[in-house]
Design an enzyme around this catalytic site. Sequence first.
Site, mmCIF file in Angstrom:
data_model
loop_
_atom_site.group_PDB
_atom_site.id
_atom_site.type_symbol
_atom_site.label_atom_id
_atom_site.label_comp_id
_atom_site.label_asym_id
_atom_site.label_seq_id
_atom_site.Cartn_x
_atom_site.Cartn_y
_atom_site.Cartn_z
ATOM 1 N N GLY A 77 33.406 -6.330 -4.206
ATOM 2 C CA GLY A 77 32.722 -5.510 -3.200
ATOM 3 C C GLY A 77 31.585 -6.233 -2.500
ATOM 4 O O GLY A 77 30.664 -5.589 -1.979
ATOM 5 N N ASP A 102 32.832 -16.659 3.972
ATOM 6 C CA ASP A 102 34.068 -16.653 3.195
ATOM 7 C C ASP A 102 35.218 -17.014 4.134
ATOM 8 O O ASP A 102 35.437 -16.313 5.120
ATOM 9 C CB ASP A 102 34.272 -15.233 2.624
ATOM 10 C CG ASP A 102 35.481 -15.147 1.707
ATOM 11 O OD1 ASP A 102 36.272 -16.118 1.680
ATOM 12 O OD2 ASP A 102 35.631 -14.116 1.046
HETATM 13 N N1 LIG Z 1 31.906 1.213 -4.441
HETATM 14 C C1 LIG Z 1 33.135 1.204 -3.946
HETATM 15 N N2 LIG Z 1 33.898 2.313 -4.002
HETATM 16 C C2 LIG Z 1 35.154 2.309 -3.517
HETATM 17 N N3 LIG Z 1 35.746 1.246 -2.958
HETATM 18 C C3 LIG Z 1 35.031 0.109 -2.885
HETATM 19 C C4 LIG Z 1 33.697 0.020 -3.351
HETATM 20 N N4 LIG Z 1 33.230 -1.234 -3.132
HETATM 21 C C5 LIG Z 1 34.242 -1.903 -2.545
HETATM 22 N N5 LIG Z 1 35.311 -1.109 -2.387
HETATM 23 C C6 LIG Z 1 36.630 -1.469 -1.831
HETATM 24 O O1 LIG Z 1 37.152 -2.578 -2.571
HETATM 25 C C7 LIG Z 1 37.839 -3.468 -1.701
HETATM 26 C C8 LIG Z 1 37.227 -4.855 -1.810
HETATM 27 O O2 LIG Z 1 35.919 -4.770 -1.320
HETATM 28 P P1 LIG Z 1 35.216 -5.975 -0.546
HETATM 29 O O3 LIG Z 1 36.094 -6.497 0.528
HETATM 30 O O4 LIG Z 1 33.866 -5.495 -0.163
HETATM 31 O O5 LIG Z 1 35.145 -7.011 -1.743
HETATM 32 P P2 LIG Z 1 34.832 -8.582 -1.693
HETATM 33 O O6 LIG Z 1 34.179 -8.901 -2.983
HETATM 34 O O7 LIG Z 1 34.094 -8.909 -0.451
HETATM 35 O O8 LIG Z 1 36.310 -9.145 -1.629
HETATM 36 P P3 LIG Z 1 36.739 -10.690 -1.344
HETATM 37 O O9 LIG Z 1 36.290 -11.487 -2.515
HETATM 38 O O10 LIG Z 1 38.228 -10.573 -1.242
HETATM 39 O O11 LIG Z 1 36.070 -11.074 -0.066
HETATM 40 C C9 LIG Z 1 37.748 -2.867 -0.323
HETATM 41 O O12 LIG Z 1 38.910 -2.135 -0.063
HETATM 42 C C10 LIG Z 1 36.531 -1.950 -0.402
HETATM 43 O O13 LIG Z 1 36.600 -0.886 0.509
#
Ligand SMILES: Nc1ncnc2c1ncn2[C@@H]1O[C@H](COP(=O)(O)OP(=O)(O)OP(=O)(O)O)[C@@H](O)[C@H]1O
Length: 393
Positions: A77, A102
């Site tokens: 997230g 990223d």
């Molecule tokens: N607190 C939360 N509740 C529900 N869904 C969430 C929450 N936080 C993140 N998500 C969902 O989880 C998924 C991954 O989130 P995000 O893209 O922010 O992660 P990331 O760590 O940036 O991923 P990556 O490493 O692939 O870039 C998305 O679909 C996002 O909407």
Amino acid sequence: MAALFRRMSKTQNFSLLCRINRSFTSSISAPIQTKPFRAPFQVRSVVTPADDVVGFDEMVAGTQRKYYMLGGKGGVGKTSCAASLAVKFASHGHPTIVVSTDPAHSLSDSFAQDLTGGRLVPVEGADSPLFALEISPEKAREEFRSGNQKPGGSGVKNFMDGMGLGMLSNQLEELKLGELLDTPPPGLDEAIAISKVMEFVESQEYNIFTRIVFDTAPTGHTLRLLSLPDFLDASIGKMMKLKRKLASATSALKSVFRKEEARQDTSEKLDDKLGELREKMARVRDLFQDSDSTEFVIVTIPTVMAVNESARLRASLRKESIPVRRLIVNQILPPSTSDCKFCAMKRKDQRRALDIIQNDPELSSLRLIQAPLFDVEIRGVPALKFMGDKVWR
Ligand SMILES: Nc1ncnc2c1ncn2[C@@H]1O[C@H](COP(=O)(O)OP(=O)(O)OP(=O)(O)O)[C@@H](O)[C@H]1O
């Protein structure tokens, strides 16, 4: 002011934007009132964090520029947390840029708008100046290489071989510099991307931005990026030293060199470019380590694997002298009176992970930010604002 900003954002007239914002930044602190986002779902947090734990007041205070880097394991997230923080800064009056370093960008998905193109794009729907930038590593690398005609690679090697200096060229090869530029190792793209960001942030034109939020790549990439300034500094330093030796060894061949002016030009350009990159990397390192202006926020989820990786990340950041104060534990299950077996098991697992955090020597000293698992995907500015209000308090 907000309407004016939106209009200006469309024209991308930054110098005008700067003038208007000089008066704007002086009004930072009172949050801008926006239409409330009605969540189509109910959010109840599992554990209510103490009101002063996150310390958003401290993060938002002051008009001097601050950098927040959000990083952690893939998929925990990071983007959602970074985007919601940027929206929150902007709604508190901070002209803000959110930057993705990223290579697999998801800012566009998070804001539900096209932010691609490797340039600053105004975020629609924000009531204050919020711009996003998805760094295009490919484009940045091309820009870096342009004019170098295979710098440090076969061009330099052929040139040195031609001068009867094959031995030195072999030494040069050992430094893997040619390789570094021709087939960059993982992380170099990011380093160049960050140096591109430095161009943005050091430029007068973008002085108005008081908060810069980085959505970084998953841990491995980010760690390489953070240690890269030192690595490059050493490699480029060796390269330059070697070039100086080469220059004195070839002074006797000056007349030959004169005939080789074009090639020498290329070599000098390489020197300049490497010197420039080296300086930028040094500034990046200084910036990363400056605890007055920079903070790395670790994002994790309550699983043993993610927590363990966060502990390793924290240890590596400590080694690199990168300031870390906060740890977000994202996607915590909300409480329920009628837990199904699956939810009860999941909740138990999450509690175990939280216990590990509380007893971990690397993580226990950090301010814990507990972010609930929402029952819909957070996409678009109103949803990010909603998430920001739950997470950043
Ligand atoms: N607190 C939360 N509740 C529900 N869904 C969430 C929450 N936080 C993140 N998500 C969902 O989880 C998924 C991954 O989130 P995000 O893209 O922010 O992660 P990331 O760590 O940036 O991923 P990556 O490493 O692939 O870039 C998305 O679909 C996002 O909407």
